[in-house]
Design an enzyme around this catalytic site. Structure first.
Site, PDB file in Angstrom:
ATOM      1  N   GLU A 111       0.870  -1.167   0.000  1.00  0.00           N
ATOM      2  CA  GLU A 111       0.000   0.000   0.000  1.00  0.00           C
ATOM      3  C   GLU A 111       0.913   1.225   0.000  1.00  0.00           C
ATOM      4  O   GLU A 111       1.814   1.315   0.847  1.00  0.00           O
ATOM      5  CB  GLU A 111      -0.889  -0.001   1.251  1.00  0.00           C
ATOM      6  CG  GLU A 111      -1.865   1.145   1.191  1.00  0.00           C
ATOM      7  CD  GLU A 111      -2.725   1.313   2.435  1.00  0.00           C
ATOM      8  OE1 GLU A 111      -2.642   0.491   3.360  1.00  0.00           O
ATOM      9  OE2 GLU A 111      -3.485   2.298   2.452  1.00  0.00           O
ATOM     10  N   ARG A 330       6.066 -12.500   9.455  1.00  0.00           N
ATOM     11  CA  ARG A 330       6.521 -11.121   9.304  1.00  0.00           C
ATOM     12  C   ARG A 330       7.941 -11.009   9.815  1.00  0.00           C
ATOM     13  O   ARG A 330       8.285 -11.621  10.818  1.00  0.00           O
ATOM     14  CB  ARG A 330       5.656 -10.216  10.177  1.00  0.00           C
ATOM     15  CG  ARG A 330       4.532  -9.573   9.491  1.00  0.00           C
ATOM     16  CD  ARG A 330       3.810  -8.667  10.448  1.00  0.00           C
ATOM     17  NE  ARG A 330       4.088  -7.268  10.145  1.00  0.00           N
ATOM     18  CZ  ARG A 330       3.537  -6.614   9.124  1.00  0.00           C
ATOM     19  NH1 ARG A 330       2.685  -7.229   8.335  1.00  0.00           N
ATOM     20  NH2 ARG A 330       3.819  -5.357   8.895  1.00  0.00           N
ATOM     21  N   LYS A 340       5.528   0.428   9.815  1.00  0.00           N
ATOM     22  CA  LYS A 340       5.296   1.858   9.623  1.00  0.00           C
ATOM     23  C   LYS A 340       4.699   2.486  10.869  1.00  0.00           C
ATOM     24  O   LYS A 340       4.995   3.615  11.224  1.00  0.00           O
ATOM     25  CB  LYS A 340       4.309   2.058   8.470  1.00  0.00           C
ATOM     26  CG  LYS A 340       4.938   2.051   7.109  1.00  0.00           C
ATOM     27  CD  LYS A 340       3.877   2.001   6.026  1.00  0.00           C
ATOM     28  CE  LYS A 340       3.691   0.604   5.507  1.00  0.00           C
ATOM     29  NZ  LYS A 340       2.750   0.424   4.437  1.00  0.00           N
TER      30      LYS A 340
END
Ligand code: ATP
Ligand code: MG
Length: 575
Positions: A111, A330, A340
């Protein structure tokens, strides 16, 4: 019977390695077989050894992973080195299920709501590597369906990061390119009575979802298709209505309790402007896009696991092809969060210099620190696609990097906190230094008149009357010293190489410049930002460093590898 100390040492290292490979918990059987593998001669004594090994293993298993890692560094510094560097084209990834040569299509769907980091590199490299392994295709798809958070700046940063990693996608697209198609699929679901417009407020939605009770909008939806036209025609404003999937409000998987498929977002889309306000959620856009893009294997991180049921069901209801969905863990580092969510506040509160701060695990930050894209690729592939959540140490990435830059970095001198030494009765001298002790990297000349600088740390140990060797230059005897002023006077003695005198690194006053090194330290200590995370070393470097261009990797002897930033400074990469 006394167990051999050597065996105990071996067992400790094997247990620590095994524990670090398996989420902090070593297993007795595999440890024993590894001990026997390296010392077959002790087979007859193994019964006596097992209780002791078990005792050590239980102790090690009870330690937190970071302590296990620290212990391994102490017991066996090379124990953290990567097992084996991946040779070209030889990846450590396991085969993909149902994969056919030439037909595999993977995608990396970031994204554009922030700067890419090493976690994104993991996803992108694995996706691209699989496409390569099966002579298939790799798609870079910007999943840009939340204009509230997305910016052109981020699309650009992701493109830059991907190309820095030497990844060339076969196709680059935006989910927003397909927005009207996504609307059509949304309408189809409504017409099939598997989605409905919900005008309840957020609190009601939240409340009923947690209780597992359907709302009135769901009940009315079969008779009331009018709202559907309204939502697609822009009648509603933000927060007035959403489109929800008709799932199962009683499902144990709460994702299935009528999740949101579309919401109205008032802000202008960076690529599509403000005309479009009805945007799909990731839950809706991802399966549709994967299916129409021909993706055969959709890899995603483990936190999406519960969403897989929804992913497949949406495609089944719409009679669309369902890709294989594969999860992997992850990537997070010990003491260095990558997400983020954690990094943005540091940038916004100006605790770091920006997204390219060398302390950050962003691709820009790693690049600025001197980590090479090849090291990132090898590191990521060495992790494979396991689901285990162990946080690798950044030292593993560093050791891959070291292997790559070691043979390319010239070795120079830098003295931190310079201490001036004036040498009486010294003849001016020109010294020729090899740029690398063993590789063919040329030579440089250094002129020494009668003043050199050594580091204050080395000077601390000096005493009047002491003889030291200035490495590759000559021997001197200290005749006067003032530690506060950081100055001393010495006399030249001779050139003879002597075994038992201290060998000290220096730079010549004539051939040196003022130089600064930024040294990134741990960004977080526990959960807290480390306010000492950027150390600044100031001193003198050989002026030769100014002949090297920005981005060149060098090694400052005894300090470590650095990336040259400009004529006056470098960034410390690692030891
Ligand atoms: P962040 O928490 O940094 O915002 P994200 O998951 O929101 O991460 P996206 O841009 O949505 O980031 O993710 C793009 C792809 O990268 C996804 O497939 C996601 O699973 C993967 N990805 C993101 N972070 C990591 C990570 N730390 N390790 C591995 N893959 C990751
Ligand atoms: Mg995200």
């Amino acid at each position: 019977m006394d167990i051999d100390e050597e065996i105990i040492k071996l067992a400790e290292v094997i247990i620590l390695k095994n524990a670090l490979d398996y989420n902090g918990k070593a297993r007795l059987d595999s440890v024993i077989s590894k001990i026997l593998g390296s010392k077959p001669e002790i087979k007859t004594q193994i019964k006596n050894i097992i209780p002791k090994v078990k005792e050590i293993l239980e102790h090690i298993n009870s330690l937190p992973i970071h302590e296990q890692r620290d212990l391994l560094i102490v017991k066996c510094p090379q124990g953290l080195e990567p097992k084996k560097v991946i040779e070209k084209n030889e990846s450590q990834l396991p085969p993909l299920i149902k994969a056919e040569l030439g037909k595999v299509i993977t995608r990396f769907p970031p994204e554009p709501n922030g700067y890419p980091h090493i976690g994104h590199a993991k996803a992108a490299v694995i996706d691209q590597e699989y496409a390569k392994m099966y002579s298939g295709k790799f798609i870079l798809r910007f999943d840009d369906t939340n204009p509230l958070n997305e910016k052109i700046e981020y699309y650009d940063a992701i493109m830059e990061g991907i190309s820095w990693l030497n990844i060339i996608p076969d196709l680059i697209k935006n989910t927003s390119d397909d927005i009207y198609l996504l609307h059509d699929y949304g309408k189809k679901l409504i017409n099939k009575n598997r989605a409905y417009v919900c005008t309840c407020n957020q609190t009601t939605i939240h409340d009923l979802r947690s209780k597992g009770i359907p709302c009135q909008c769901r009940k009315d939806s079969e008779y009331n298709l009018e709202n559907s036209d309204k939502i697609f025609n822009g009648y509603y404003h933000q927060n007035e209505a959403i489109i929800r999937f008709k799932g199962n409000m009683n499902s144990n998987n709460t994702v299935m309790r009528d999740p949101t498929l579309f919401r109205i977002i008032g802000s202008s889309h960076p690529k599509r402007g403000e005309k479009i306000t009805l945007w799909p959620t990731y839950d809706f856009a991802a399966p549709i896009e994967d299916s129409i893009d021909g993706v055969t294997h959709a890899l995603r991180t483990k936190e999406y696991e519960l969403r897989n049921e929804l992913y497949r069901l949406i495609l089944n209801i719409l009679d669309m092809r369902v890709p294989e969905v594969i999860e992997f863990s992850r990537l997070e580092f010990e003491g260095l969060p990558v997400s983020k969510r954690k990094l943005k506040p540091l940038v916004e509160d100006k605790k770091v210099e920006g997204w390219s701060d060398p302390r950050l695990p962003t691709l820009m930050g790693l690049k600025r620190r001197g980590i090479t894209p090849e090291a990132i690729r090898r590191f990521v592939l060495s992790l494979g696609i396991t689901l285990s959540e162990t946080k690798p140490s950044i030292e593993i990435l560093e050791s891959f990097n070291r292997k790559i830059i070691d043979s390319k970095s010239k070795r120079l001198s830098f003295v931190n906190v310079p201490f001036k030494i004036t040498i009486k009765n010294a003849e001016p001298k020109e010294v020729i230094f090899k740029n690398h002790p063993s590789l063919e990297m040329g030579y440089r000349k250094i002129n020494v008149k009668n003043i050199v600088y050594i580091s204050n740390q080395d000077a601390e140990k000096l005493k009047v009357g002491m003889e030291i060797r200035l490495i590759e230059l000559y021997n001197i005897k200290i005749s006067w010293i003032d530690k506060d002023k950081k100055e001393g006077i010495a006399e030249y003695t001779d050139d003879i190489l002597k075994e038992n005198i201290q060998k000290i690194q220096w730079v010549s006053e004539q051939d040196s410049i003022k130089y600064k090194i930024l040294k990134p330290n741990k960004l977080f200590i526990g959960d807290k930002f480390n306010s000492n995370s950027l150390e600044i070393l100031e001193g003198f470097a050989e002026s030769f460093v100014t002949t090297l261009s920005a981005d060149t990797m060098i090694q400052f002897i005894r300090l470590g590898f650095c990336r040259i930033e400009d004529n006056k400074s470098a960034i410390f990469t690692h030891k």
